[in-house]
Design a protein around this motif. Structure first.
Motif, PDB file in Angstrom:
ATOM      1  N   SER A 135      -3.937   6.298   1.863  1.00 50.04           N
ATOM      2  CA  SER A 135      -2.795   5.503   1.396  1.00 50.04           C
ATOM      3  C   SER A 135      -3.071   4.862   0.042  1.00 50.04           C
ATOM      4  O   SER A 135      -4.205   4.708  -0.384  1.00 50.04           O
ATOM      5  CB  SER A 135      -2.454   4.411   2.412  1.00 50.04           C
ATOM      6  OG  SER A 135      -3.491   3.461   2.494  1.00 50.04           O
ATOM      7  N   VAL A 136      -1.986   4.493  -0.598  1.00 50.39           N
ATOM      8  CA  VAL A 136      -2.033   3.702  -1.828  1.00 50.39           C
ATOM      9  C   VAL A 136      -1.806   2.244  -1.446  1.00 50.39           C
ATOM     10  O   VAL A 136      -1.354   1.941  -0.345  1.00 50.39           O
ATOM     11  CB  VAL A 136      -0.952   4.157  -2.855  1.00 50.39           C
ATOM     12  CG1 VAL A 136      -1.239   5.559  -3.342  1.00 50.39           C
ATOM     13  CG2 VAL A 136       0.450   4.056  -2.275  1.00 50.39           C
ATOM     14  N   ALA A 137      -2.120   1.357  -2.367  1.00 50.65           N
ATOM     15  CA  ALA A 137      -1.795  -0.070  -2.248  1.00 50.65           C
ATOM     16  C   ALA A 137      -2.161  -0.660  -0.884  1.00 50.65           C
ATOM     17  O   ALA A 137      -1.363  -1.356  -0.270  1.00 50.65           O
ATOM     18  CB  ALA A 137      -0.315  -0.299  -2.565  1.00 50.65           C
ATOM     19  N   GLU A 138      -3.395  -0.423  -0.442  1.00 53.36           N
ATOM     20  CA  GLU A 138      -3.849  -1.011   0.819  1.00 53.36           C
ATOM     21  C   GLU A 138      -4.238  -2.465   0.614  1.00 53.36           C
ATOM     22  O   GLU A 138      -4.004  -3.305   1.480  1.00 53.36           O
ATOM     23  CB  GLU A 138      -5.044  -0.212   1.363  1.00 53.36           C
ATOM     24  CG  GLU A 138      -5.559  -0.693   2.712  1.00 53.36           C
ATOM     25  CD  GLU A 138      -6.688  -1.720   2.634  1.00 53.36           C
ATOM     26  OE1 GLU A 138      -7.095  -2.231   3.688  1.00 53.36           O
ATOM     27  OE2 GLU A 138      -7.165  -2.039   1.516  1.00 53.36           O
ATOM     28  N   GLU A 139      -4.832  -2.758  -0.518  1.00 53.80           N
ATOM     29  CA  GLU A 139      -5.339  -4.115  -0.756  1.00 53.80           C
ATOM     30  C   GLU A 139      -4.249  -5.183  -0.693  1.00 53.80           C
ATOM     31  O   GLU A 139      -4.482  -6.243  -0.119  1.00 53.80           O
ATOM     32  CB  GLU A 139      -6.107  -4.170  -2.084  1.00 53.80           C
ATOM     33  CG  GLU A 139      -7.351  -3.291  -2.135  1.00 53.80           C
ATOM     34  CD  GLU A 139      -8.451  -3.667  -1.140  1.00 53.80           C
ATOM     35  OE1 GLU A 139      -8.396  -4.747  -0.508  1.00 53.80           O
ATOM     36  OE2 GLU A 139      -9.382  -2.867  -0.981  1.00 53.80           O
ATOM     37  N   PRO A 140      -3.057  -4.941  -1.237  1.00 55.18           N
ATOM     38  CA  PRO A 140      -1.996  -5.961  -1.104  1.00 55.18           C
ATOM     39  C   PRO A 140      -1.258  -5.817   0.238  1.00 55.18           C
ATOM     40  O   PRO A 140      -0.116  -5.368   0.302  1.00 55.18           O
ATOM     41  CB  PRO A 140      -1.091  -5.705  -2.299  1.00 55.18           C
ATOM     42  CG  PRO A 140      -1.272  -4.262  -2.611  1.00 55.18           C
ATOM     43  CD  PRO A 140      -2.681  -3.913  -2.202  1.00 55.18           C
TER      44      PRO A 140
END
Length: 180
Positions: A135-140
């Motif tokens: 996935s993309v954008a896991e941190e936010p």
């Protein structure tokens, strides 16, 4: 048979050098898609409107009737993550140059998945389907996972290498932001 440790470290360091802060993962997505194709995997990007890159689904088709398994991870890093550089120390530790994060979360997992797939391919090992959900954008707060097309996944078991702690330990349950 063993993994190719030198190739694993090289892959890890290549991936660390790719800028991939949350919402800016296009270069990492392109790198991963190329590697997965080189590894004879079927892979697709799931574009997300307003995002620079989409989530990835990849599968190494098996040639046995074994149950499929899945490995999941994410391609983004926290900030400051532009211009990252891996420093390999004499004792084997790998750190950043201390001006940015290293980005080992989650590059260490992705590099290990890639090396495992390469080892399977190099040694023509029998296996069932091996699925990767990246996935993309896991941190936010797992923003990219909200757009993942989970209908593609056939596996009933998923392994996610995204945990701090001593090597060799595993978490069987943990608090989470999102459940599938």
């Amino acid at each position: 048979m063993q993994i190719n440790k030198e190739r694993l470290v090289q892959t890890f360091c290549e991936m660390v050098s790719i800028d991939s802060e949350s919402y800016h993962e296009k270069k990492m997505k392109d790198y991963l898609m190329n590697i997965f194709k080189e590894c004879h995997m079927e892979c697709i990007e799931m574009p997300i409107e307003g995002f620079e890159a989409g989530n990835i689904y990849a599968v190494l088709k098996g040639h046995t009737n074994k149950e499929p398994i899945m490995f999941s991870g994410h391609m983004d890093t926290v900030s400051p993550g532009k211009g990252k550089q891996a420093i390999i120390h004499e004792d084997g530790r790998i750190t950043s140059d201390e001006t940015t994060v290293l980005g080992a979360d989650d590059v260490s997992a992705l590099a290990s998945y890639i090396e495992a797939i390469r080892t399977i391919e190099d040694n023509d090992l029998p296996h069932g389907d091996i699925e990767l959900a990246i996935s993309v954008a896991e941190e936010p707060y797992d923003a990219g996972s909200a757009y993942y097309d989970f209908s593609r996944i056939k596996s009933r078991i998923d392994y996610t290498f995204d945990l701090a702690g001593q090597v060799g330990l595993a978490a069987l349950e943990a608090p989470s932001i999102i459940s599938f």
